[in-house]
Design an enzyme around this catalytic site. Structure first.
Site, short mmCIF file in Angstrom:
data_model
loop_
_atom_site.label_atom_id
_atom_site.label_comp_id
_atom_site.label_asym_id
_atom_site.label_seq_id
_atom_site.Cartn_x
_atom_site.Cartn_y
_atom_site.Cartn_z
N HIS A 56 24.52 -3.33 29.19
CA HIS A 56 22.83 -3.63 29.29
C HIS A 56 22.48 -4.07 30.52
CE1 HIS A 56 19.14 -4.72 26.61
NE2 HIS A 56 18.85 -4.70 27.96
N HIS A 90 19.33 -3.56 33.90
CA HIS A 90 18.43 -2.89 34.57
C HIS A 90 18.61 -2.56 36.05
CE1 HIS A 90 15.86 -3.38 30.97
NE2 HIS A 90 16.43 -4.39 30.41
N HIS A 144 15.85 -2.33 21.01
CA HIS A 144 15.29 -3.51 21.29
C HIS A 144 14.50 -4.01 20.24
CE1 HIS A 144 12.84 -6.24 23.95
NE2 HIS A 144 12.16 -6.24 23.05
N HIS A 191 20.63 -7.60 22.62
CA HIS A 191 20.53 -8.96 22.91
C HIS A 191 20.12 -9.75 21.57
CE1 HIS A 191 16.56 -7.00 23.28
NE2 HIS A 191 16.68 -6.78 24.44
N ASP A 220 21.88 -7.90 29.82
CA ASP A 220 20.50 -7.74 30.16
C ASP A 220 20.07 -8.32 31.61
OD1 ASP A 220 18.03 -6.93 29.53
OD2 ASP A 220 17.52 -8.47 28.02
#
Ligand code: DOR
Length: 427
Positions: free
Chosen positions: A64, A66, A183, A236, A309
């Site tokens: 996870h 970004h 999510h 998460h 995340d």
């Protein structure tokens, strides 16, 4: 070019190995576990890494992350995100589709993979969007993205609110044996919330996001996964309710897996303190009871994997009123020392912790990583579990500095990260 990693404590949960030994890397793969090393040490073509007193594990796998490219390169690029990963001991990372354009078709997937091949220093696996533009309405080109290299689908950050769309996605992905990654958040219940709904949000006068906002969606997604038989992965996890629901679903045989972030197992909403935007993320930091339930979930296996995340934002974007700041914190370079706290606190054994950072996340997405088996790609992390460090955001390799852990004294330091037999990071 060969590398000999000598005399380290080799811990590889994928093979049940925990022993002092040597690893020989040749031609990018794990070649052997030689009993004696003299022959290699004399060979000028062999680089020797002395790992005495250090842990040698499979490189970590973060499912996870970004990476922000394309579209938000001021926050992070594929290159800087990979450098951050390598500095944290990660050799494989999975990037979310909320870029601009959204990764909802094969040409964006191909762009990311091309960039990763030419500029990335760790393995990059993209996640495709569930719906076009992450708008929650029409399914994205899932089959084509799968063919192009996507390993799962998610509308991360923009939950799919329509249960029928989610049902169609779950029916569709089964042709490719990839999971739907949720999510889990009911946007209506979250409303204008910016942190956990509770005593702290009341004291600060900030709008809250109730735990129910997550629980409702975890419950819905488990129900739809049960209906369709799809593989569901919950991102998460932040609430006690989610842990309870996932545990019960697993018991019933639903194909559900789950990840938890270091910030959710370490911090509570108290960390928001005096409106610290570096403690603002979605899902938000919750209360003590939630954190305790997460620790139990990690211990009993309800929560399969640790994922960061990693959500980089620029300093300008975060230096605003709490209400206005974007959700998200960076995590790649603090994951190991924060996860080691679970070992120090007796929540997990070191082997269990490594498993949740290696073979477990790899298995969720069928990445075929997170192992030191002979013949496997030589993706290795060499690290010191004892070394005291002070987290210093100015030394992050990420472009972003948005971490609530700046200044924390922790234990655990990455010394070498090796990807496909090449040293990509050394301290
Ligand atoms: O905190 C978060 N940041 N949560 C998300 O769901 C999205 C992410 C981001 O992209 O910044």
């Amino acid at each position: 070019m060969s590398i000999l990693i000598k005399g380290g404590r080799i811990i590889d949960p994928s093979q049940g190995i925990d022993e002092t030994g040597n690893i020989l890397i040749e031609d990018g793969v794990v070649k052997s576990y030689p009993k004696t090393t003299k022959k290699f040490e004399k060979d000028p073509d062999v680089t020797v890494i002395n790992a005495k007193g250090k842990v040698v594990s499979p490189g970590f796998v973060d499912i996870h992350v970004h990476l922000r490219e394309p579209g938000f390169e001021h926050k992070e690029t594929i290159r800087s995100g990979c450098e951050s990963a390598a500095a944290g001991g990660f050799t494989s990372i999975v990037c979310m589709p909320n870029t601009n354009p959204v990764n909802d078709n094969a040409s964006v997937t191909e762009y990311i993979l091309l960039k990763a091949r030419t500029e990335g220093i760790v393995n990059v696996f993209p996640i495709g969007a569930i719906t076009k533009g992450e708008m929650g309405e029409t399914l994205a080109q899932i089959g084509e993205m799968y063919e192009a290299g996507c390993v799962g689908v998610s509308d991360d950050g923009m939950p799919v609110m329509n249960a029928k769309v989610m049902r169609h996605a779950m029916e569709y992905v089964q042709a490719f044996d990839i999971p739907v990654i949720s999510h889990a958040e009911d946007k209506d219940l979250s409303g204008a919330g910016v942190m956990n709904e509770g005593v702290v949000s009341t004291e600060l006068g900030l709008a809250g996001i109730p735990c129910a906002s997550e629980d409702v969606m975890v419950s819905r997604d488990i129900t739809v996964a049960e209906l369709t038989g799809a593989r569901l992965h919950i991102c998460h996890v932040s609430t006690a309710g989610s842990v309870r629901l996932i545990r019960a679903a697993k018991k019933r045989g639903v194909k559900v897996t789950a990840e938890v972030t270091p910030h959710h197992f370490i911090l509570t909403d108290e960390a928001v303190g005096q409106y610290d935007t570096n403690a603002k993320m979605n899902p938000p930091l919750r209360g003590d009871k939630d954190r305790e339930a997460i620790l139990v979930g990690l211990k009993d296996g309800t929560l399969d994997a640790i994922a960061t995340d990693h959500a980089p934002h620029s300093e300008d974007e975060k230096k605003v009123e709490f209400d206005l700041a974007p959700f998200g914190i960076v995590g790649l370079e603090t994951a190991l020392p924060l996860s080691l706290k679970l070992v120090q606190d007796g929540v997990l054994t070191i082997n269990q912790m490594i498993s949740k950072l290696t073979d477990a996340p790899s298995g969720i997405l069928n990445l075929n990583k997170g192992t030191l088996k002979i013949g496997a790609a030589a993706d290795v992390a060499v690290w010191d579990p004892e070394k005291e460090i002070t987290v210093d955001r100015e030394r992050f390799h990420s472009k972003a500095k948005n971490s609530p852990f700046h200044g924390w004294k922790l234990h655990g330091s990455v010394l070498y990260t090796i990807v496909n037999g090449e040293v990509v990071y050394s301290a």
